[in-house]
Design a protein around this motif. Structure first.
Motif: not given
Length: 112
Positions: A58, A83-85
């Protein structure tokens, strides 16, 4: 560029139904890793073509709608949403951003 990095199938979700294309490409098994910078409807589609024990990366929600993760579906297919924010890491912890970028590339190559 993605194919040079070892990605087996790269699709433009705006040009074709990627769910059917992934299912056809994988003989119904689904994708081991899906890189999703769009979210919303695209994330919903990703959950329909992720393999058992696959990973959805994501990256963002440029599609304008936050996705709704159906936890029952996650349990049934046993996939992980990672998650890869990366954006905020530029400010908060630039060294970690590089580490996370390497991990994202590694996740893709391990499942190839």
């Amino acid at each position: 560029m993605l194919k040079r990095l070892g990605v087996h199938l790269a699709l433009d979700y705006r040009e074709q139904d990627f769910v059917d294309a992934v299912k056809e490409f994988t003989d119904g098994r689904g994708a081991d890793v899906i890189y999703d910078p769009v979210g919303g409807d695209t994330y919903d589609g990703s959950t329909k073509c992720i393999a058992f024990e696959g990973r959805i990366l994501i990256i963002g929600f440029t599609g304008g709608r936050f996705a709704d993760a159906r936890t029952n579906h996650v349990l049934i297919k046993n996939y992980a949403g990672r998650r890869c924010a990366l954006g905020l890491y530029n400010v908060m912890n630039p060294a970690r951003r590089c580490s996370n970028t390497r991990r994202a590339h590694s996740a893709c190559s391990k499942r190839a």
